[in-house]
Motif scaffolding. Structure first.
Motif, short mmCIF file in Angstrom:
data_model
loop_
_atom_site.label_atom_id
_atom_site.label_comp_id
_atom_site.label_asym_id
_atom_site.label_seq_id
_atom_site.Cartn_x
_atom_site.Cartn_y
_atom_site.Cartn_z
N ASP A 1 -32.07 -21.34 -38.62
CA ASP A 1 -31.50 -20.00 -38.75
C ASP A 1 -31.47 -19.23 -37.44
OD1 ASP A 1 -31.08 -20.25 -41.54
OD2 ASP A 1 -33.20 -19.80 -41.89
N LYS B 1 -22.59 -13.82 -37.05
CA LYS B 1 -22.04 -12.52 -37.46
C LYS B 1 -20.79 -12.20 -36.64
CE LYS B 1 -23.23 -7.56 -37.37
NZ LYS B 1 -24.30 -6.59 -36.98
N ARG C 1 -28.24 -17.42 -37.19
CA ARG C 1 -27.74 -16.78 -38.40
C ARG C 1 -27.72 -15.26 -38.29
NH1 ARG C 1 -26.31 -19.04 -42.66
NH2 ARG C 1 -27.34 -20.98 -42.01
N ASP C 2 -26.58 -14.68 -38.67
CA ASP C 2 -26.36 -13.23 -38.64
C ASP C 2 -26.52 -12.64 -37.24
OD1 ASP C 2 -25.91 -13.12 -41.43
OD2 ASP C 2 -28.07 -13.07 -41.80
N LYS C 3 -26.27 -13.44 -36.24
CA LYS C 3 -26.40 -13.00 -34.84
C LYS C 3 -25.03 -12.81 -34.20
CE LYS C 3 -30.96 -13.29 -34.53
NZ LYS C 3 -31.31 -13.85 -35.84
N GLU D 1 -19.08 -20.69 -39.00
CA GLU D 1 -19.65 -20.60 -40.35
C GLU D 1 -20.88 -21.47 -40.49
OE1 GLU D 1 -16.31 -21.53 -42.85
OE2 GLU D 1 -15.68 -19.43 -42.94
N LEU E 1 -23.08 -22.16 -38.21
CA LEU E 1 -24.18 -21.46 -37.54
C LEU E 1 -24.55 -20.17 -38.26
CD1 LEU E 1 -22.98 -21.88 -33.85
CD2 LEU E 1 -24.83 -23.14 -34.96
N GLY E 2 -23.65 -19.66 -39.10
CA GLY E 2 -23.90 -18.40 -39.80
C GLY E 2 -23.76 -17.20 -38.90
#
Length: 396
Positions: free
Chosen positions: A37, A70, A40-42, A65, A67-68
């Protein structure tokens, strides 16, 4: 010769070295293996980049996507602002846009942003990149790029080699996480080594077998045979590495070492096996270990090791005491070892320090060999300077 070419690149301000996609993927995967993570969301910023030529934006856009992420931000530097001039030809990606401006394409940097599905195919990838011209030329030191830096969570790039120390200072001022490429010799810079010593920056996972291959735009004659591959336009460097402040698993793998007795018996290095001793420095209480794999597992005192040791450094296994030949105000001396080299003839030259001042009125150079300088000191003994060494000690 590769090291020389890298130094020449700094002098000529030839900073156009394009990292291979596979090398980026290998490095980023090491952080994901340790922490899935981590991205993620970074918001990831790729300064000093150009997705029309560079693989950094391609990698993060194609894996947005997975890597998640942002948000992905990439900035490029204006062609006319580059010190190393190459013919510039706008790509179809740029010229096909209604807001294309041939003058701005030369004088202004560009910003590329990826954060939403633009094409309507229910996925976010490189096809959804949106771009516009920056107000300035895209220099990472500008207020415009600093604002983007402060917005980001993680900064990833291959910064200009000629501005590496300045770029690292720019990173440290932000307090952000980062993954960047630089020369191995940067370790010994007075601006860089304290960051490593204080555990604010460390070596990344590394290039495959220690070899970094970059695509270059410089003329073929800039490189020696065996360094430049005409078929791939790739140039090979052995002295490049990744620097980061993001954790990865290899950093915590302790070195498997032999005891001092086992090194005397089994070492592949004749400097250890044939001599059957580790030489001591005369002006510092430490032994000289010329090879990382020859570090004895059972020695409790200080050891001088090559700077390449940092590529294998495990902070749970060893502590860093300092770096020799680091500067006039370093806490460690330039380590010396006294020897009886009578075969060297007195040349009559005075040994000088890096500042140009005489280190000893009676220190006369006797000769040079094996990249060391031999000279006679005030007491009449013959002495030579060692390579730069990291001073380390095994943690108890």
């Amino acid at each position: 010769m590769a090291n020389t070419n890298l130094a020449n690149a700094k002098t000529a301000k030839n900073d156009e070295f394009y990292t291979q996609y596979a090398d980026i993927q290998k490095e980023i995967n090491a952080y994901l293996d340790y922490n899935p993570d981590v991205f993620r969301d970074k918001t990831v910023l790729l300064p000093c980049d150009d997705p029309e030529w560079s693989n950094f934006t391609k990698f993060f856009a194609q894996n947005f996507e997975l890597l998640g992420l942002k948000k992905l931000i990439s900035t490029s530097y204006a062609p006319e602002s580059k010190k190393y001039k190459m013919p510039y030809q706008p790509t179809l990606f740029e010229t096909s846009q209604p807001y294309f401006n041939p003058d701005k394409s030369k004088t202004n940097g560009k910003i590329f942003v990826l954060e939403r599905d633009v094409t309507g195919d229910n996925r976010i990838d490189i096809n959804d990149l949106e771009w516009q011209y920056l107000e300035g030329d895209g220099d990472f030191r500008s207020k415009e790029i600093r604002k983007l830096r402060d917005e980001a969570d993680i900064i990833v790039t291959n910064p200009p080699f000629s501005l590496f120390r300045e770029f690292v200072a720019w990173l440290m001022d932000s307090g952000k996480h980062f993954v960047i490429i630089g020369g191995m010799n940067a370790i010994t810079n007075k601006e860089i080594f304290p960051l490593i010593e204080e555990n604010k920056m460390w070596m990344g996972n590394g290039f495959q077998n220690g070899n970094a291959y970059f695509r270059v735009e410089a003329p073929r004659e800039s490189y020696a045979d065996g360094v430049f591959d005409e078929n791939t336009n790739l140039v090979k460097f052995r002295n490049c590495c990744w620097y980061t402040n993001i954790d990865h698993g290899r950093r915590h793998q302790p070195l498997k070492l032999m005891t001092m007795a086992e090194n005397y018996k089994h070492s592949k290095h004749k400097e250890i096996k044939e001599r059957k001793e580790y030489l001591h420095y005369d002006n510092y209480e430490a032994i000289d270990v010329p090879f990382t794999d020859a570090i004895p597992s059972d020695y409790e005192g200080a050891m001088g090791v090559p700077i390449s040791f940092l590529d294998k450094y495990c902070p749970e296994q060893f502590e860093i005491l300092g770096l020799t030949q680091f500067g006039c105000h370093d806490k460690l001396p330039d380590i010396r070892r006294y020897n009886d080299y009578k075969e060297y003839l007195v040349l009559g030259d005075i040994e000088t320090g890096s500042s140009g001042a005489k280190t000893n009125e009676n220190a006369v150079i006797l000769g040079k060999g094996n990249k060391k300088t031999y000279y006679k000191n005030a007491e009449g003994r013959i002495v030579h300077s060692e390579y730069k060494r990291l001073l380390i000690r095994k943690k108890q």
